[in-house]
Design an enzyme around this catalytic site. Structure first.
Site, PDB file in Angstrom:
ATOM      1  N   LYS A 102      17.292 -12.159 -31.184  1.00  0.00           N
ATOM      2  CA  LYS A 102      15.995 -11.814 -30.959  1.00  0.00           C
ATOM      3  C   LYS A 102      15.053 -12.945 -31.859  1.00  0.00           C
ATOM      4  O   LYS A 102      15.708 -13.570 -32.695  1.00  0.00           O
ATOM      5  CB  LYS A 102      15.769 -10.334 -31.668  1.00  0.00           C
ATOM      6  CG  LYS A 102      14.451  -9.892 -31.149  1.00  0.00           C
ATOM      7  CD  LYS A 102      14.382  -9.043 -30.022  1.00  0.00           C
ATOM      8  CE  LYS A 102      13.285  -8.441 -29.509  1.00  0.00           C
ATOM      9  NZ  LYS A 102      13.412  -7.484 -28.410  1.00  0.00           N
TER      10      LYS A 102
HETATM   11  N1  GLU Z   1      12.478  -8.053 -24.662  1.00  0.00           N
HETATM   12  C1  GLU Z   1      13.555  -7.410 -23.742  1.00  0.00           C
HETATM   13  C2  GLU Z   1      14.340  -6.520 -24.674  1.00  0.00           C
HETATM   14  O1  GLU Z   1      13.907  -5.999 -25.739  1.00  0.00           O
HETATM   15  C3  GLU Z   1      14.091  -8.397 -22.850  1.00  0.00           C
HETATM   16  C4  GLU Z   1      15.110  -9.280 -23.657  1.00  0.00           C
HETATM   17  C5  GLU Z   1      15.602 -10.071 -22.501  1.00  0.00           C
HETATM   18  O2  GLU Z   1      15.311 -10.043 -21.255  1.00  0.00           O
HETATM   19  O3  GLU Z   1      16.389 -11.008 -23.000  1.00  0.00           O
HETATM   20  O4  GLU Z   1      15.255  -5.783 -24.063  1.00  0.00           O
END
Ligand code: GLU
Length: 417
Positions: free
Chosen positions: A107
């Protein structure tokens, strides 16, 4: 201290620990899973429109990369902290594992209110942030995607900055790109569609008739809006939606398309003519069948959990329920579809985007939806089975499934050297 302010990393570790307590893991594996693999903190220096410079703190954190490259969104929000990004990275490890896609968890984020920046400043900040984390991301290393406060345009800037550095176009460095740059059809609303699939599976296993079911949705960003739109199209009655500024209610149902038009014109869902304004947080405790928190962490807390009337909560957001609140909800027989399952549709279609990009062969929207449904249904029933077999709630079941799979991957790969 109230759990409204509970540190989300502590909360995530608390949950991980109680899941690991139910498994026969060595102390070493437990330590391994509690620790992110890599934590990068960078100063993001930006030339502002007034000629001065400003500096924002950015992060990219890889929690685990045993099952594949790091994967996870990038969040632009004023409350972003290192601990929040650590927690969200750990949740990505579990999420990718629950739906069985070959990624680890990562993240990123910048502590900034993106609404306060001009488009040029937003682009400058994104490009500088990309430059600062450039050696840590890549199609085989760690693949960012949109999250709260970011979108496909931000992904296009990241892809461009990364590609210029490499000397050739590298679309696979991010997902959630614009379609014109190799994005996947359906990615924009994939998190919401996946969430709806898990709700439909829940109704099926609980043998609840879908006619006239009422829904309240906290958050009217990309995820909240698309949940509202898809459920409305399926005939559910969306009685309330909210955003940061307020909430609106209509017991006969709101039309999300019209609410979105109103929001686009005025900047908020508040003041919508075919509904009444209600106090923002009262949305959570409305009398409805299904509650969808689709905003941020720590929304359903000890102080309001006992007042929740919905019988099903679908966590479209990450970590919207605190552990203390969850005990109360479970005690009240409320069925919680946990974030690691409920909102995994987004990263699943990110995986499809990555696969399509690697093959340079793009699927129809219908194919994306069918494949998403297959994966979400399979994951739902696998988690549900663990929940039934082991007599635990769905979050614990999803955690057991994911932790066992990741622990196995760690053991199979072994420790280097
Ligand atoms: N931000 C989204 C989540 O929390 C998608 C993450 C992604 O597609 O890598 O799942």
């Amino acid at each position: 201290m109230t759990d409204k302010k509970q540190n989300v990393w502590d909360m995530t570790l608390e949950r991980l620990d109680s899941t690991m307590d139910l498994l026969n893991l060595t102390p070493g594996i437990r330590k391994y899973l509690r620790q992110p693999r890599k934590v990068l903190e960078v100063a993001v220096t930006v030339k502002m429109d007034n000629g001065d410079i400003d500096i924002f703190t950015g992060y990219r954190i890889q929690h685990n990369t045993n099952r594949g490259p790091g994967k996870g969104g990038i969040r632009y929000h004023q409350d972003v902290t290192r601990d929040e990004i650590k927690a969200l990275a750990l949740l990505m490890t579990l999420k990718c594992t629950v739906v069985g896609i070959p990624f680890g968890g990562a993240k990123g984020g910048i502590a900034v209110d993106p609404k306060k920046l001009s488009l040029k400043e937003l682009e400058n900040m994104t490009r500088r942030y990309t430059f600062e984390i450039i050696n840590n991301i890549g199609p085989e290393k760690d693949i960012p995607a949109p999250d709260v406060g970011t979108n496909s345009q931000v992904m296009a800037w990241i892809m461009d900055t990364y590609s210029i550095d490499k000397g050739y176009a590298v679309p696979g460095v991010v997902t959630g790109k614009p379609i014109e740059l190799g994005g996947s059809l359906g990615r924009e609303y994939a998190t919401s569609l996946g969430c709806v699939y898990t709700i439909l599976s829940t109704l099926k296993v609980k043998e609840i008739d879908t006619t006239d079911l009422t829904v309240a949705i906290q958050g009217f960003g990309n995820v909240g809006y698309n949940c509202a739109r898809i459920l409305y199209d399926l005939g559910f009655i969306v009685v309330a939606v909210s955003d940061v500024d307020g909430a609106i209610f209509n017991n006969k149902g709101l039309n999300p398309y019209k609410v979105a038009d109103h929001r686009d014109k005025t900047g908020s869902v508040k003041g919508y003519n075919d509904g009444e304004d209600i106090e923002r947080d009262s949305l959570l405790t409305l009398d409805c069948d299904i509650l969808i928190p689709a905003a941020l962490e720590n929304q359903i807390v000890q102080g309001n959990a006992d007042d929740i009337k919905a019988k099903i909560i679908a966590e479209a957001a990450n970590a919207p329920i605190t552990p203390k609140a969850e005990k109360i909800l479970v005690g009240n027989d409320i069925f919680v579809i946990p974030d690691t399952l409920c909102n995994a549709g987004g990263v699943t279609v990110s995986y499809f985007e990555w696969v399509q990009g690697n093959l340079s062969y793009f699927w129809s929207e219908r194919e994306v939806k069918l494949r998403l449904r297959d994966i979400m249904d399979k994951a739902f029933y696998e988690v549900y089975k663990v929940a039934q077999d082991r007599k635990v709630d769905m979050r614990t079941a999803a955690g057991l499934l994911a932790v066992e799979r990741v622990a196995k991957a760690i053991k199979l790969r072994g420790i280097y050297p």
